[in-house]
Write a protein that holds these residues in place. Structure first.
Motif, mmCIF file in Angstrom:
data_model
loop_
_atom_site.group_PDB
_atom_site.id
_atom_site.type_symbol
_atom_site.label_atom_id
_atom_site.label_comp_id
_atom_site.label_asym_id
_atom_site.label_seq_id
_atom_site.Cartn_x
_atom_site.Cartn_y
_atom_site.Cartn_z
ATOM 1 N N PHE A 75 0.876 -1.169 0.000
ATOM 2 C CA PHE A 75 0.000 0.000 0.000
ATOM 3 C C PHE A 75 0.910 1.215 0.000
ATOM 4 O O PHE A 75 1.759 1.365 0.896
ATOM 5 N N VAL A 76 0.754 2.107 -0.977
ATOM 6 C CA VAL A 76 1.698 3.217 -1.146
ATOM 7 C C VAL A 76 0.957 4.497 -1.497
ATOM 8 O O VAL A 76 -0.233 4.483 -1.839
ATOM 9 N N GLN A 77 1.685 5.604 -1.435
ATOM 10 C CA GLN A 77 1.116 6.862 -1.901
ATOM 11 C C GLN A 77 0.952 6.826 -3.424
ATOM 12 O O GLN A 77 1.887 6.436 -4.129
ATOM 13 N N PRO A 78 -0.177 7.230 -3.939
ATOM 14 C CA PRO A 78 -0.348 7.252 -5.401
ATOM 15 C C PRO A 78 0.457 8.393 -6.030
ATOM 16 O O PRO A 78 0.921 9.307 -5.347
ATOM 17 N N LYS A 83 2.056 17.356 -5.837
ATOM 18 C CA LYS A 83 2.833 17.134 -4.615
ATOM 19 C C LYS A 83 4.262 16.735 -4.939
ATOM 20 O O LYS A 83 5.201 17.106 -4.221
ATOM 21 N N GLU A 84 4.443 15.990 -6.029
ATOM 22 C CA GLU A 84 5.791 15.560 -6.399
ATOM 23 C C GLU A 84 6.661 16.751 -6.801
ATOM 24 O O GLU A 84 7.892 16.692 -6.691
ATOM 25 N N THR A 85 6.040 17.815 -7.270
ATOM 26 C CA THR A 85 6.781 19.034 -7.582
ATOM 27 C C THR A 85 7.462 19.591 -6.339
ATOM 28 O O THR A 85 8.578 20.116 -6.397
ATOM 29 N N TYR A 89 9.832 12.721 -6.469
ATOM 30 C CA TYR A 89 9.210 11.654 -7.256
ATOM 31 C C TYR A 89 8.667 10.537 -6.372
ATOM 32 O O TYR A 89 9.280 10.169 -5.365
ATOM 33 N N ARG A 90 7.500 10.003 -6.743
ATOM 34 C CA ARG A 90 6.932 8.821 -6.103
ATOM 35 C C ARG A 90 6.846 7.690 -7.113
ATOM 36 O O ARG A 90 6.608 7.920 -8.308
ATOM 37 N N TYR A 91 6.995 6.467 -6.640
ATOM 38 C CA TYR A 91 6.803 5.320 -7.533
ATOM 39 C C TYR A 91 5.339 5.131 -7.876
ATOM 40 O O TYR A 91 5.000 4.684 -8.978
ATOM 41 N N GLY A 92 4.434 5.452 -6.964
ATOM 42 C CA GLY A 92 3.020 5.252 -7.211
ATOM 43 C C GLY A 92 2.650 3.774 -7.193
ATOM 44 O O GLY A 92 3.498 2.893 -6.994
#
Length: 442
Positions: A75-78, A83-85, A89-92
């Motif tokens: 379970f991760v942040q989408p 927000k990534e700005t 970076y998020r993997y999603g």
């Protein structure tokens, strides 16, 4: 240098074999606020990282070996471009599945909806009740609901257990990939200590030495210090966790440096004590040689099959005999040790496990009476010391400490790998012999 996806899969498989029909839940580390809206650099929970390699907050990993489709669930942040700005970076959801090998991944917002399917057929839940009280309540509420239906369905997780006794013995034995990271952390830490020894001189401040050490860490690709660096001159060395690092170095001071870097989340941990001016005083040298001999014999005790406490007991015996020779302790050695009359001079243990955490996971005792036997692949520190504080109060029946001994603090620490052929000192590149330390100024 990284841990391979294959090794992460192997780690999860080993743990799932242990949990059998259970389900294990691991939560990521929280973000910590430095002040107002400024956060500390995120550092993942070590158990979570050991199983996943996933290095983002607000995540949960679930291992459910009994589930017909999904044994490893994230379970991760989408993804969120706005927000990534700001925060990176998020993997999603898709990236978490593809990059980290999850059988399925969900948004963290779906946790309460999706988690029950991985718990309902488990015979127990493995979860450490940590400091996140809200998440504790989430797990406990699911468990209670499933148990309420046990009389009707005949199946439910009938126990909630801490997973640490299962995962920590796995973490205690280091793989070859882990040892490569540890060796690199030790190499960089050693280079920083050697740099510090060359840089240190009378008139410098402790924080200047700290800056040289931590500059070397980052210059060599480490994440930074594994723990707050200790640079303690003179009597400051008698404070075990001294981190002010703001005193000026004086003539005839000893300086104690306890510092190590984190590389790929694996840690080095080295302590050296040396004379700033390049020459030990007679009292400094006498105490230093006792500590050095205690460490030498303690490292020799790092042998497969030896009980863990043999390392500490060996060091204590050498320290006690040495202090008796100097007249700082008197009486029968066994009685001094039994009654712990040496503790005003030496108040800590002689080491700890080392790995993903500086004080790494894993028990030291099998039960109340039996110490763990050393096994190949374990990594530990060996760090005896002597600390004669300016206001030292001897144990009952022991002599007062003459003034010339007061204000001297010494510790020598190395990182040691247990191998079938004997101890391997991973931090041997940092000199510690008296002749070598005095020669550095010549």
């Amino acid at each position: 240098m990284n841990i391979s996806p294959a090794e992460y899969r192997q780690r999860r498989a080993q743990l799932m074999e242990k949990i059998g029909q259970g389900t294990a839940i691991f939560q990521s580390a929280p973000t910590a606020v430095m002040h107002n809206d400024v956060e500390y650099v995120f550092r993942q929970d070590s158990d979570f990282f050991y199983l996943t390699g996933f290095n983002e907050p607000e995540a949960v990993a679930v291992l459910a070996p009994h589930h017909p489709e999904h044994q490893f669930i994230l379970f991760v942040q989408p993804k969120d471009p706005e927000k990534e700005t700001w925060t990176g970076y998020r993997y999603g959801v898709e990236g978490a599945k593809e990059r980290f090998g999850a059988d399925v991944a969900y948004s963290i917002a779906e946790l309460e909806e999706q988690l029950p399917q991985y718990l309902e057929k488990a015979d127990r839940i493995y979860y450490h009740l940590g400091r996140d009280h809200h998440f504790n309540e989430v797990v406990l509420n699911h468990w209670q609901r499933l148990m309420a239906n046990y009389p009707k369905k005949g199946i439910a997780p009938r126990a909630l257990e801490n997973p640490h006794p299962l995962i920590h013995p796995l973490r205690q034995i280091k793989s070859q990939e882990e040892l490569a990271l540890l060796r690199q952390a030790c190499r960089i830490s050693a280079e920083a200590h050697n740099r510090a020894q060359l840089f240190t001189q009378v008139g410098h401040y402790e924080y200047q030495i700290q800056a040289e050490i931590e500059h070397t860490f980052r210059l060599q690709g480490a994440l930074g210090p594994a723990y707050p660096s200790i640079v303690a001159t003179g009597a400051n060395a008698c404070i075990l966790h001294y981190i002010n690092n703001d005193a000026q170095i004086k003539e005839n001071d000893l300086i104690l440096i306890d510092a190590g870097c984190s590389y790929g989340y694996y840690n080095g941990d080295i302590t050296r004590t040396f004379p700033v001016s390049g020459k030990f005083t007679p009292e400094q040298k006498a105490l230093y040689e006792i500590v050095l001999e205690a460490q030498r014999q303690a490292i020799e005790a790092v042998q497969v099959g030896n009980p863990y406490n043999q390392i500490h007991d060996t060091a204590v015996r050498v320290l006690v005999e040495g202090l008796k020779e100097l007249g700082l302790l008197v009486g029968d050695s066994e009685e001094i040790i039994k009654e712990e009359k040496y503790k005003p001079f030496y108040m800590h243990r002689t080491g700890h496990w080392l790995g993903l955490d500086v004080h790494d996971a894993g028990a030291y005792k099998v039960n109340e009476e039996t110490w763990l036997s050393l096994q190949p692949g374990q990594v530990l520190t060996v760090e005896p010391g002597l600390y004669i504080a300016p206001d030292i109060k001897p144990a009952e029946g022991q002599p007062e400490v003459p003034e010339q001994w007061r204000g001297i603090g010494i510790r020598i620490e190395d990182d040691v790998l247990v191998t079938a052929s004997g101890p391997e000192v991973l931090t041997a590149d940092v000199p510690k012999a008296v002749a070598d330390l005095e020669a550095r100024k010549n």
